[in-house]
Design a protein around this motif. Structure first.
Motif, PDB file in Angstrom:
ATOM      1  N   CYS A 159       0.834  -1.205   0.000  1.00 34.28           N
ATOM      2  CA  CYS A 159       0.000   0.000   0.000  1.00 34.28           C
ATOM      3  C   CYS A 159       0.871   1.258   0.000  1.00 34.28           C
ATOM      4  CB  CYS A 159      -0.911   0.003   1.220  1.00 34.28           C
ATOM      5  SG  CYS A 159      -2.022  -1.415   1.285  1.00 34.28           S
ATOM      6  N   GLY A 160       0.239   2.381  -0.311  1.00 39.68           N
ATOM      7  CA  GLY A 160       0.946   3.651  -0.313  1.00 39.68           C
ATOM      8  C   GLY A 160       2.092   3.690  -1.297  1.00 39.68           C
ATOM      9  N   THR A 161       1.952   2.956  -2.401  1.00 45.56           N
ATOM     10  CA  THR A 161       3.031   2.827  -3.380  1.00 45.56           C
ATOM     11  C   THR A 161       2.510   3.197  -4.765  1.00 45.56           C
ATOM     12  OG1 THR A 161       3.981   1.020  -2.077  1.00 45.56           O
ATOM     13  CG2 THR A 161       4.766   1.285  -4.337  1.00 45.56           C
ATOM     14  N   LYS A 162       3.146   4.161  -5.379  1.00 47.16           N
ATOM     15  CA  LYS A 162       2.700   4.665  -6.678  1.00 47.16           C
ATOM     16  C   LYS A 162       3.638   4.190  -7.775  1.00 47.16           C
ATOM     17  CE  LYS A 162       0.958   8.811  -8.964  1.00 47.16           C
ATOM     18  NZ  LYS A 162      -0.371   8.187  -9.106  1.00 47.16           N
ATOM     19  N   ALA A 163       3.076   3.564  -8.795  1.00 51.04           N
ATOM     20  CA  ALA A 163       3.864   3.107  -9.931  1.00 51.04           C
ATOM     21  C   ALA A 163       4.149   4.267 -10.871  1.00 51.04           C
ATOM     22  CB  ALA A 163       3.129   1.998 -10.670  1.00 51.04           C
ATOM     23  N   GLY A 164       5.381   4.346 -11.337  1.00 48.78           N
ATOM     24  CA  GLY A 164       5.764   5.354 -12.317  1.00 48.78           C
ATOM     25  C   GLY A 164       5.735   4.788 -13.723  1.00 48.78           C
ATOM     26  N   ALA A 165       6.486   5.402 -14.614  1.00 49.17           N
ATOM     27  CA  ALA A 165       6.448   5.056 -16.034  1.00 49.17           C
ATOM     28  C   ALA A 165       7.085   3.691 -16.289  1.00 49.17           C
ATOM     29  CB  ALA A 165       7.150   6.133 -16.849  1.00 49.17           C
ATOM     30  N   VAL A 177       9.632  -1.077 -13.552  1.00 48.17           N
ATOM     31  CA  VAL A 177       8.576  -0.202 -13.049  1.00 48.17           C
ATOM     32  C   VAL A 177       9.070   0.506 -11.793  1.00 48.17           C
ATOM     33  CG1 VAL A 177       6.172  -0.052 -12.298  1.00 48.17           C
ATOM     34  CG2 VAL A 177       6.868  -1.868 -13.886  1.00 48.17           C
ATOM     35  N   PRO A 178       9.220   1.840 -11.829  1.00 49.39           N
ATOM     36  CA  PRO A 178       9.559   2.556 -10.600  1.00 49.39           C
ATOM     37  C   PRO A 178       8.371   2.552  -9.647  1.00 49.39           C
ATOM     38  CG  PRO A 178       9.245   4.100 -12.416  1.00 49.39           C
ATOM     39  CD  PRO A 178       9.130   2.726 -12.996  1.00 49.39           C
ATOM     40  N   ALA A 179       8.642   2.252  -8.385  1.00 46.61           N
ATOM     41  CA  ALA A 179       7.585   2.186  -7.376  1.00 46.61           C
ATOM     42  C   ALA A 179       7.975   3.088  -6.214  1.00 46.61           C
ATOM     43  CB  ALA A 179       7.397   0.747  -6.890  1.00 46.61           C
TER      44      ALA A 179
END
Length: 480
Positions: A159-165, A177-179
């Motif tokens: 949780c609280g993890t945003k995937a980048g480009a 995938v940057p996380a």
């Protein structure tokens, strides 16, 4: 609402969640064939692990996809969700309806395992009679069910993890995938990626250009946090005629707003729901099997018929005396004046303390942060299909042209074959495959389609390794 199950009067569900979970574990044990893991593990030359599948989005779609893969013994799976733990999806954030729109008997995430269904979860706590008394599922209860679903199945969610480009690493034959989590970024590697990012997962929530120049203190979109208590006694204008427009109008009025005016373009509100028509196995299972022209025709018809507020949603707003509807009233001009938002329609000019925009979302893959590097390679419907001039629809033409299992297709065949390793299980699948990602109605059929497409790719990718394993197999059945 009468129960449709003739055995309900004699059936007694497990009493309590502990008993239900015991029954569910037995179900999963009985249905566990074939039980062995089969996907060969992969890592980089320097030992970095490579996930078999990374799922971006930990709501109902992401959790359902993860469990489906785990059932098929694809266990090297991770789910990322950018929300706070316990707040996956919209149900406890920006969803302001009281109940789900869908029938309470609907199934999908349970994969036809009765003891994993919402009904079984509810009856274990409140009895068969308790479920009979439920007309529609309260949204908070659906969120609680999904949390139980995640816990009891042991689905790995960060949780609280945003995937980048996303980017394709040709040297490693996988995606990178940057996380981002707590201010730090980890670079994950995955053979396949599922985007389960919700209703706006193929674009973004959008306000009309007339509204965007206003100071943000004067307006919010329905998906934004809104301090309704601060609007007490004030006048609020709402743009849109769908369910979320009426939901937000109702919450505003229930919070003590002095007056709410709701504006829409049509001559009258739609009162026929095409989504109810679509709830049968033919459409839900096989829309994606139609030729392109017919897929376009069906979805264009559904859109033309319009999104209506369900009757209870409509009546919730209409019972307030300070709620006013304005038909045939698009916003021609919107400006800030003396601290107010001044709205001009073809019929009148109105001044509001605050505006709520319920104009939905736009489909545009280039707006998605996780697709910044990939979107130039992805085929859209406009690349594969040309509708008749009188049937054109700009937003539909921007929908991704998906393969049979929700996988992206190459814009130029042969230039980026790896793009099919990304699966778009969002509302952007509507034109290609019907009610799939972000739609509970279609999950019964769309989840197996998605999972089957992923396991097919994983098997075909490793077919030579599997053949070598077969050729080397030497377990004897008896002595000769």
């Amino acid at each position: 609402m009468p129960d449709r199950d003739p055995l309900a009067s004699t059936y007694r569900p497990p009493q309590g969640l502990e008993a239900l979970e015991d029954a569910l574990r037995r179900d999963l044990d009985i249905l566990s064939y074939p039980a062995r893991s089969w996907v060969p593990p992969r890592s980089t030359p320097d030992g970095r692990p490579i996930l078999d599948v990374l799922i971006v989005g930990g709501g109902q779609s992401g959790l359902g996809a993860a469990f489906g893969l785990m059932r098929e013994r694809v266990t090297n799976v991770l789910v990322l969700d950018d929300g706070k733990d316990g707040f996956h999806g919209p149900w406890k954030t920006f969803a302001r309806m009281i109940t789900l729109r869908t029938p309470k008997y609907l199934t999908g995430p349970d994969y036809n395992i009765p003891n994993l269904s919402f009904r079984a979860w509810y009856e274990a706590q409140h009895g068969v009679e308790g479920f009979q008394q439920v007309a529609l599922i309260p949204k908070e209860l659906w969120a609680d069910y999904l949390l139980w679903y995640r816990r009891v199945l042991g689905i790995p969610v960060k949780c609280g993890t945003k995937a980048g480009a996303l980017s394709w690493r040709k040297d490693l034959d996988c995606f990178e995938v940057p996380a981002a989590h707590n201010g730090e970024t980890e670079f994950l590697l995955a053979r396949k990626v599922v985007l389960a990012t919700g209703i706006d997962g193929s674009g973004r929530w959008e306000a009309p250009p007339e509204v965007q120049p206003l100071p943000r203190a004067l307006w919010a979109h329905t998906h934004d946090p809104i301090d309704f208590a601060a609007l007490k006694g004030k006048r609020v204008g709402v743009l849109g005629a769908g369910a979320s427009a009426f939901d937000n109008a109702s919450v505003a009025l229930e919070s003590g707003v002095g007056q709410v005016d709701l504006f829409y373009r049509r001559k009258k509100l739609p009162n026929v729901n095409p989504y109810r028509w679509a709830e049968f196995a033919g459409f839900l299972r096989h829309h994606g099997d139609l030729p392109d022209a017919q897929r376009w025709r069906f979805i264009r018809q559904i859109i033309d018929m319009g999104q209506l507020p369900p009757r209870d949603t409509f009546e919730r707003a209409r019972r307030h005396p300070h709620f006013h509807l304005h038909a045939e009233s698009p916003w021609v001009e919107v400006k800030a004046q003396d601290g107010m938002a001044v709205v001009r329609t073809p019929h009148a000019t109105h001044a509001f303390d605050f505006l709520i925009i319920a104009s939905g979302f736009t489909t545009d893959l280039s707006l998605r942060p996780e697709l910044q590097e990939l979107h130039p390679h992805i085929a859209l419907w406009k690349d594969r299909f040309t509708p008749q001039e009188n049937e054109r629809h700009a937003d539909l033409l921007r929908h991704p042209y998906l393969g049979p299992s929700f996988e992206f297709q190459e814009k130029q065949p042969g230039t980026a074959p790896w793009i099919g390793g990304v699966f778009n299980y969002t509302f952007g699948c509507l034109l290609s495959l019907g009610f799939g990602g972000a739609s509970i109605s279609g999950m019964k059929y769309s989840l197996p389609r998605l999972v089957g497409g992923i396991t097919k790719q994983l098997y075909l990718d490793d077919s030579e390794r599997h053949f070598r394993a077969l050729a080397d197999y030497a377990t004897t059945e008896f002595e000769t």
